[in-house]
Design an enzyme around this catalytic site. Sequence first.
Site, short mmCIF file in Angstrom:
data_model
loop_
_atom_site.label_atom_id
_atom_site.label_comp_id
_atom_site.label_asym_id
_atom_site.label_seq_id
_atom_site.Cartn_x
_atom_site.Cartn_y
_atom_site.Cartn_z
N ASP A 241 3.19 3.41 13.60
CA ASP A 241 2.52 3.78 15.02
C ASP A 241 2.93 3.82 16.06
O ASP A 241 3.18 2.28 15.79
CB ASP A 241 1.07 4.73 14.96
CG ASP A 241 0.47 3.44 14.89
OD1 ASP A 241 0.48 2.28 15.40
OD2 ASP A 241 -1.20 3.55 15.09
N CYS B 50 -0.31 -0.76 11.88
CA CYS B 50 -0.85 0.30 13.07
C CYS B 50 -1.71 -0.64 14.07
O CYS B 50 -1.04 -1.55 13.70
CB CYS B 50 -1.47 1.34 12.72
SG CYS B 50 -2.63 1.22 11.21
N THR C 171 -4.91 -2.14 13.80
CA THR C 171 -5.61 -2.20 13.01
C THR C 171 -5.35 -2.14 11.31
O THR C 171 -5.82 -3.51 10.89
CB THR C 171 -7.20 -1.52 12.28
OG1 THR C 171 -6.86 -0.63 11.85
CG2 THR C 171 -8.03 -1.65 13.81
N HIS D 73 -1.88 -9.79 -8.03
CA HIS D 73 -2.31 -8.72 -9.44
C HIS D 73 -2.93 -7.13 -9.28
O HIS D 73 -2.51 -6.17 -10.16
CB HIS D 73 -4.11 -9.37 -8.68
CG HIS D 73 -4.29 -10.33 -9.48
ND1 HIS D 73 -5.61 -10.95 -9.77
CD2 HIS D 73 -3.86 -11.61 -9.69
CE1 HIS D 73 -5.24 -12.34 -9.61
NE2 HIS D 73 -4.10 -12.31 -10.43
N HIS E 103 -3.54 -7.19 -15.58
CA HIS E 103 -4.10 -6.78 -14.34
C HIS E 103 -2.87 -5.02 -14.70
O HIS E 103 -2.99 -3.84 -13.57
CB HIS E 103 -2.13 -7.57 -12.99
CG HIS E 103 -3.47 -8.49 -13.24
ND1 HIS E 103 -4.75 -8.88 -12.46
CD2 HIS E 103 -3.12 -9.91 -13.61
CE1 HIS E 103 -5.27 -10.39 -12.73
NE2 HIS E 103 -3.62 -10.89 -12.99
C1 RB5 Z 1 -4.44 3.29 17.79
O1 RB5 Z 1 -5.13 3.44 18.89
C2 RB5 Z 1 -5.01 3.35 16.84
O2 RB5 Z 1 -6.12 3.90 16.39
C3 RB5 Z 1 -4.18 3.54 15.57
O3 RB5 Z 1 -3.02 2.50 15.60
C4 RB5 Z 1 -4.71 2.42 14.15
O4 RB5 Z 1 -5.79 1.20 14.20
C5 RB5 Z 1 -5.99 3.58 13.34
O5 RB5 Z 1 -5.97 3.32 11.85
#
Ligand code: RB5
Length: 154
Positions: free
Chosen positions: A16, A73, A75, A106, A141
């Site tokens: 993203d 993304c 996180t 695994h 596994h």
């Molecule tokens: C975008 O602001 C953020 O929410 C997205 O990149 C991600 O971290 C969501 O899990």
Amino acid sequence: MDNTNSNRRIVYIGSDHAGYEAKSHVIDYVSNMGYSVIDKGTYSGESVDYPDYGVAVGKAVAKDPGTSGIIICGTGIGISISANKVKNIRAALCTSPLHAEMARKHNDANILAMGARMTSLKDMETIIDAWFSSEFEGGRHKIRVEKIHTLTEK
Ligand code: RB5
């Protein structure tokens, strides 16, 4: 025709907006390792919805057996949850080389997920190195991985 072995050098990648800059870095890094990288977007830093890119990479990998994916993304959480909705996808959110190694050995994970706001570009490189140098161990596994794909909501 079964392209499973020749497809091992193909990597689908997506992110993203939060992962856009890291994606560009990762594309260069993985290309320099000798892989063919196919970029499924996003193609700018403009705000987008991470499920669209997690699912795009998930569908591409699922349709092209033997290939793998990298998704990023902010996180790594939202995009990995999204990719895991696609049948036969096992996306693993990794924050260390050991996560990546174990996800391959695994879990036979076929998509590596990372968080651009959590993991530095240098650390992403070491995670990627571990990912591509680790192989699925099979055996006990394999039974567990197959069981994942028989699960349905109860
Ligand atoms: C975008 O602001 C953020 O929410 C997205 O990149 C991600 O971290 C969501 O899990």
